[in-house]
Motif scaffolding. Structure first.
Motif, PDB file in Angstrom:
ATOM      1  N   LEU A 168       5.639  20.336  -7.959  1.00 22.22           N
ATOM      2  CA  LEU A 168       5.991  20.780  -9.311  1.00 22.22           C
ATOM      3  C   LEU A 168       5.760  22.296  -9.434  1.00 22.22           C
ATOM      4  N   ASN A 169       6.379  22.879 -10.449  1.00 24.54           N
ATOM      5  CA  ASN A 169       6.323  24.337 -10.631  1.00 24.54           C
ATOM      6  C   ASN A 169       5.054  24.761 -11.391  1.00 24.54           C
ATOM      7  N   LEU A 170       3.906  24.498 -10.760  1.00 26.15           N
ATOM      8  CA  LEU A 170       2.619  24.810 -11.387  1.00 26.15           C
ATOM      9  C   LEU A 170       2.409  26.325 -11.423  1.00 26.15           C
ATOM     10  N   VAL A 171       2.079  26.854 -12.608  1.00 27.64           N
ATOM     11  CA  VAL A 171       1.891  28.309 -12.718  1.00 27.64           C
ATOM     12  C   VAL A 171       0.451  28.708 -13.044  1.00 27.64           C
ATOM     13  N   GLY A 172      -0.375  27.752 -13.464  1.00 27.93           N
ATOM     14  CA  GLY A 172      -1.758  28.088 -13.777  1.00 27.93           C
ATOM     15  C   GLY A 172      -2.514  26.846 -14.193  1.00 27.93           C
ATOM     16  N   ALA A 173      -3.845  26.946 -14.171  1.00 30.76           N
ATOM     17  CA  ALA A 173      -4.654  25.766 -14.484  1.00 30.76           C
ATOM     18  C   ALA A 173      -6.062  26.183 -14.886  1.00 30.76           C
ATOM     19  N   ASP A 174      -6.732  25.269 -15.595  1.00 26.93           N
ATOM     20  CA  ASP A 174      -8.149  25.482 -15.875  1.00 26.93           C
ATOM     21  C   ASP A 174      -8.916  24.168 -15.761  1.00 26.93           C
ATOM     22  N   VAL A 175     -10.225  24.308 -15.511  1.00 21.43           N
ATOM     23  CA  VAL A 175     -11.154  23.169 -15.502  1.00 21.43           C
ATOM     24  C   VAL A 175     -12.292  23.565 -16.427  1.00 21.43           C
ATOM     25  N   VAL A 176     -12.439  22.840 -17.539  1.00 20.68           N
ATOM     26  CA  VAL A 176     -13.340  23.299 -18.591  1.00 20.68           C
ATOM     27  C   VAL A 176     -14.363  22.225 -18.996  1.00 20.68           C
ATOM     28  N   GLU A 177     -15.304  22.658 -19.828  1.00 19.55           N
ATOM     29  CA  GLU A 177     -16.279  21.764 -20.467  1.00 19.55           C
ATOM     30  C   GLU A 177     -17.342  21.198 -19.514  1.00 19.55           C
ATOM     31  N   VAL A 178     -17.581  21.870 -18.401  1.00 15.30           N
ATOM     32  CA  VAL A 178     -18.689  21.478 -17.525  1.00 15.30           C
ATOM     33  C   VAL A 178     -19.966  22.111 -18.082  1.00 15.30           C
ATOM     34  N   ALA A 231      -0.201  36.948  -8.816  1.00 22.07           N
ATOM     35  CA  ALA A 231      -1.144  35.879  -8.455  1.00 22.07           C
ATOM     36  C   ALA A 231      -1.165  34.797  -9.525  1.00 22.07           C
ATOM     37  N   ARG A 232      -1.445  33.570  -9.100  1.00 18.25           N
ATOM     38  CA  ARG A 232      -1.650  32.454 -10.025  1.00 18.25           C
ATOM     39  C   ARG A 232      -3.148  32.315 -10.273  1.00 18.25           C
ATOM     40  N   LEU A 233      -3.478  31.919 -11.502  1.00 16.76           N
ATOM     41  CA  LEU A 233      -4.879  31.900 -11.921  1.00 16.76           C
ATOM     42  C   LEU A 233      -5.380  30.480 -12.158  1.00 16.76           C
ATOM     43  N   VAL A 234      -6.540  30.171 -11.576  1.00 21.28           N
ATOM     44  CA  VAL A 234      -7.250  28.923 -11.881  1.00 21.28           C
ATOM     45  C   VAL A 234      -8.580  29.328 -12.518  1.00 21.28           C
ATOM     46  N   THR A 235      -8.803  28.881 -13.750  1.00 21.06           N
ATOM     47  CA  THR A 235      -9.968  29.333 -14.499  1.00 21.06           C
ATOM     48  C   THR A 235     -11.012  28.232 -14.591  1.00 21.06           C
ATOM     49  N   LEU A 236     -12.277  28.621 -14.419  1.00 19.32           N
ATOM     50  CA  LEU A 236     -13.400  27.700 -14.559  1.00 19.32           C
ATOM     51  C   LEU A 236     -14.083  27.993 -15.892  1.00 19.32           C
ATOM     52  N   GLY A 237     -14.094  27.008 -16.809  1.00 15.79           N
ATOM     53  CA  GLY A 237     -14.726  27.231 -18.103  1.00 15.79           C
ATOM     54  C   GLY A 237     -16.178  26.854 -18.061  1.00 15.79           C
ATOM     55  N   GLY A 271       9.797  17.821 -14.929  1.00 18.62           N
ATOM     56  CA  GLY A 271      10.947  18.351 -14.183  1.00 18.62           C
ATOM     57  C   GLY A 271      10.607  19.635 -13.455  1.00 18.62           C
ATOM     58  N   THR A 272      11.438  20.664 -13.634  1.00 17.60           N
ATOM     59  CA  THR A 272      11.218  21.932 -12.914  1.00 17.60           C
ATOM     60  C   THR A 272      10.617  23.003 -13.826  1.00 17.60           C
ATOM     61  N   ARG A 273      10.182  22.588 -15.009  1.00 13.04           N
ATOM     62  CA  ARG A 273       9.630  23.566 -15.958  1.00 13.04           C
ATOM     63  C   ARG A 273       8.368  24.232 -15.394  1.00 13.04           C
ATOM     64  N   PRO A 274       8.104  25.489 -15.783  1.00 15.42           N
ATOM     65  CA  PRO A 274       6.798  26.075 -15.452  1.00 15.42           C
ATOM     66  C   PRO A 274       5.707  25.228 -16.118  1.00 15.42           C
ATOM     67  N   LEU A 275       4.720  24.868 -15.326  1.00 16.78           N
ATOM     68  CA  LEU A 275       3.724  23.889 -15.771  1.00 16.78           C
ATOM     69  C   LEU A 275       2.316  24.472 -15.747  1.00 16.78           C
ATOM     70  N   TYR A 276       1.588  24.249 -16.819  1.00 14.01           N
ATOM     71  CA  TYR A 276       0.167  24.606 -16.878  1.00 14.01           C
ATOM     72  C   TYR A 276      -0.633  23.309 -16.966  1.00 14.01           C
ATOM     73  N   ILE A 277      -1.694  23.199 -16.174  1.00 12.71           N
ATOM     74  CA  ILE A 277      -2.553  22.011 -16.213  1.00 12.71           C
ATOM     75  C   ILE A 277      -3.932  22.404 -16.732  1.00 12.71           C
ATOM     76  N   SER A 278      -4.358  21.766 -17.808  1.00 11.56           N
ATOM     77  CA  SER A 278      -5.681  22.020 -18.374  1.00 11.56           C
ATOM     78  C   SER A 278      -6.518  20.758 -18.246  1.00 11.56           C
ATOM     79  N   ILE A 279      -7.644  20.878 -17.554  1.00 13.53           N
ATOM     80  CA  ILE A 279      -8.472  19.692 -17.300  1.00 13.53           C
ATOM     81  C   ILE A 279      -9.837  19.839 -17.957  1.00 13.53           C
ATOM     82  N   ASP A 280     -10.037  19.076 -19.020  1.00 14.40           N
ATOM     83  CA  ASP A 280     -11.364  18.964 -19.625  1.00 14.40           C
ATOM     84  C   ASP A 280     -12.100  17.900 -18.815  1.00 14.40           C
ATOM     85  N   ILE A 281     -13.236  18.265 -18.245  1.00 12.17           N
ATOM     86  CA  ILE A 281     -13.918  17.358 -17.317  1.00 12.17           C
ATOM     87  C   ILE A 281     -14.362  16.074 -18.033  1.00 12.17           C
TER      88      ILE A 281
END
Ligand SMILES: N=C(N)NCCCC(=O)O
Ligand SMILES: [Zn+2]
Ligand SMILES: [Zn+2]
Length: 327
Positions: A275-285, A117-123, A231-241
């Motif tokens: 894109l090859n997204l493998v995980g993400a977070d949304v933080v600082e709320v 499973a791919r993980l999306v984390t809520l901070g 490109g095609t790299r495994p990608l992590y997206i981190s979003i500070d609100i």
């Protein structure tokens, strides 16, 4: 996998304001046989340098997600039909011991992704990105990073402390868990401690798309430039609100004027389809500073778009696996 995913509670039968809030009213992880995408909360804010309160972020984002609907018109997809998405609840972390907390988060992220499973984390505050990136790198090798934030978060220490919400990406570079050919900050702005902050950041391999760049160059150019780098790299997206202007997201601990709009952020994210997204977070709320749930609603929509990108990616890889096994 031929069984249909279990979707959200039907809001035409149970009012959306009734009952406990899971993200987007999705089933809990223990209510599904298996999940392709897992949303999990990390109620933790021991790493903050200014206003505390992001420990209440996961609950606030879930509450703000009650009105989300199952079809995404801009990407023309029903994410919860093409992937099993579930809410794993919150990871219980020690608020009094940051080292233990970091280990707990890393272990939980590995456990939640053990079945693929791919993980999306809520901070949670931005400290949590470090253990999440460690877990992502353990699964995929060093990852490309798209970091949306007013801040660089590549500072060295605060009061001598190495693990804080202003330092996760410097630690990550030092640990070798990032692909230093493809690191970008987006939405950066505001005063720094000195010019050296930028020199250090560049030395670690980061490129910067400032909040002003988004305004002057426009979303399409920014997306094209970033896609090229990833490109095609495994990608992590981190979003500070706090990447959003305080007008769009006042509920955060270290707000800076002159940010991007929620429309710009959502449009940039939609540009990463494929894109090859493998995980993400949304933080600082941090809901205590929110007004009219603006920040919780913005964060829930941002999370919905991240889940949608992962769902699309999941369906594409399912299709190509099925296609391959036919030959
Ligand atoms: N919001 C995050 N992640 N970092 C802010 C650190 C800003 C500072 O205290 O210098
Ligand atoms: Zn920030
Ligand atoms: Zn940050």
């Amino acid at each position: 996998m031929s069984t249909q995913p279990i979707g959200p509670i039907d809001s035409s039968k149970t009012p959306r304001y009734a009952g406990p809030a899971s993200f987007a009213r999705l089933p809990r992880l223990d209510q599904v046989p298996r999940a392709d995408i897992v949303v999990a909360g990390v109620p933790f804010d021991t790493g903050v340098s200014y206003r505390p309160g992001a420990r209440f972020g996961p609950t606030h984002i879930r509450e703000g997600s009650r009105l989300l609907r199952p079809y995404h018109p801009a990407l023309d997809v029903s994410p919860f039909e093409i992937a099993q998405v579930a809410d794993a609840g919150d990871i219980a972390v020690n608020p009094f011991d940051i080292h233990e907390a970091i280990d707990t988060i890393q272990a939980a992220a590995l456990e939640l992704t053990a079945g693929g499973a791919r993980l999306v984390t809520l901070g949670g505050d931005h400290t949590i990105a470090l253990p999440l990136l460690r877990a992502a790198a353990e699964r995929h090798g060093p990852v490309a990073l798209l970091h949306f934030d007013a801040h660089l978060d590549t500072w060295d220490t605060y009061f001598g402390a190495e693990y804080t919400h202003g330092t996760p990406f410097r630690r990550a570079v030092e640990e070798g868990i990032l692909d230093t050919e493809a690191l970008s900050h987006v939405g950066t702005r505001g005063p720094l401690y000195g010019k050296r902050d930028l020199a250090d950041d560049r030395r670690f391999g980061f490129g910067i798309v400032t909040s002003t760049d988004v305004y002057r160059q426009g979303v399409d150019d920014v997306v094209a430039k970033l896609r090229d780098r990833i490109g095609t790299r495994p990608l992590y997206i981190s979003i500070d609100i706090d990447v959003l202007d305080p007008a769009h997201a006042p509920g955060t601990g270290t707000p800076e004027a002159g940010g991007i709009t929620s429309r710009e952020l959502l449009e940039i994210l939609r540009g990463f389809d494929g894109l090859n997204l493998v995980g993400a977070d949304v933080v600082e709320v941090a809901p205590a500073y929110d007004h009219a749930d603006l920040t919780g609603i913005a964060a829930s929509h941002v999370t919905y778009d991240l889940v949608t990108l992962l769902a699309t990616r999941h369906a594409q890889s399912e299709n190509s696996t099925r296609h391959r096994s036919r030959h």
